[in-house]
Design a protein around this motif. Structure first.
Motif, PDB file in Angstrom:
ATOM      1  N   GLY A 113       0.843  -1.406  -0.168  1.00 18.44           N
ATOM      2  CA  GLY A 113       0.194  -0.283  -0.224  1.00 18.44           C
ATOM      3  C   GLY A 113       1.257   1.099   0.115  1.00 18.44           C
ATOM      4  N   HIS A 114       2.510   0.871  -0.213  1.00 16.74           N
ATOM      5  CA  HIS A 114       3.156   2.164  -0.251  1.00 16.74           C
ATOM      6  C   HIS A 114       4.737   2.261  -0.519  1.00 16.74           C
ATOM      7  N   ASP A 115       4.924   3.066  -0.294  1.00 14.97           N
ATOM      8  CA  ASP A 115       5.962   2.747  -1.112  1.00 14.97           C
ATOM      9  C   ASP A 115       6.824   2.294  -0.170  1.00 14.97           C
ATOM     10  N   GLU A 116       7.444   2.547   1.156  1.00 13.78           N
ATOM     11  CA  GLU A 116       8.155   1.532   2.056  1.00 13.78           C
ATOM     12  C   GLU A 116       8.007  -0.112   1.521  1.00 13.78           C
ATOM     13  N   ALA A 117       6.769   0.094   1.437  1.00  9.72           N
ATOM     14  CA  ALA A 117       6.158  -2.140   1.515  1.00  9.72           C
ATOM     15  C   ALA A 117       6.509  -2.303   0.101  1.00  9.72           C
ATOM     16  N   ASN A 118       7.087  -1.157  -1.025  1.00  8.14           N
ATOM     17  CA  ASN A 118       7.228  -1.754  -2.294  1.00  8.14           C
ATOM     18  C   ASN A 118       8.903  -2.102  -2.610  1.00  8.14           C
ATOM     19  N   ARG A 119       9.166  -1.674  -1.912  1.00 10.75           N
ATOM     20  CA  ARG A 119      10.683  -1.558  -2.216  1.00 10.75           C
ATOM     21  C   ARG A 119      10.782  -2.689  -0.787  1.00 10.75           C
ATOM     22  N   ALA A 120      10.493  -2.698   0.099  1.00 10.81           N
ATOM     23  CA  ALA A 120      10.666  -3.941   0.835  1.00 10.81           C
ATOM     24  C   ALA A 120       9.822  -5.699   0.092  1.00 10.81           C
TER      25      ALA A 120
END
Length: 155
Positions: A113-120
């Motif tokens: 749902g957000h950029d940090e989760a995407n990168r992770a």
């Protein structure tokens, strides 16, 4: 170190009223089994990465006749292709072997749902095991054409 590719237009074609042809290519490759909304979303996310690292692909800001300013956009067209999962994997491998700038979108990102989760989500998976649903690449036109071998233009 990131390689910079110039995007010169061919003035001989422009002066004759023909479309401009670039020596470079911006291309997006999408997995053929994506839903329409996914194709649009993935394309938007992928191309956003190119402009952040490759300022030479961005043109000048726009302005209308009333002098209202608008954001700059890519200097050249973005070509969108599609292919099977295997085509995407092969294109990714060829892109990495040529060290071209590349953005990836994996199937896991549809659940974040957000950029940090995407990168992770991307960081949690090894290169060979990425569930690629899209990639964007920029480089010399002839090299990008070879990378996209087996893909077809998006309908």
């Amino acid at each position: 170190m990131q390689t910079t590719y110039k995007t010169p237009a061919r003035p001989d074609r422009q002066s004759r009223g023909m479309s401009t042809r670039f020596d470079t290519k911006i291309a997006v490759l999408l997995r053929e089994d994506l839903e329409t909304w996914q194709r649009l979303n993935v394309t938007a996310f992928l191309v956003s990465g190119l402009g952040t690292r490759l300022p030479e692909v961005i043109g000048e800001p726009y302005e209308d006749a009333d002098r209202v300013p608008y954001l700059p956009m890519f200097r050249q067209p973005v070509l969108v292709f599609e292919g099977a999962k295997e085509t995407l994997k092969a294109a990714h491998t060829r892109t990495l072997s040529r060290a071209l700038p590349c953005a990836v979108f994996t199937g896991d990102l549809f659940a974040t749902g957000h950029d940090e989760a995407n990168r992770a989500a991307v960081r949690a998976v090894g290169t060979a095991d990425l569930d690629l649903v899209g990639l964007a690449v920029y480089g010399p036109r002839n090299v990008v054409d070879k990378i996209l071998k087996g893909a077809r233009m998006h309908p």
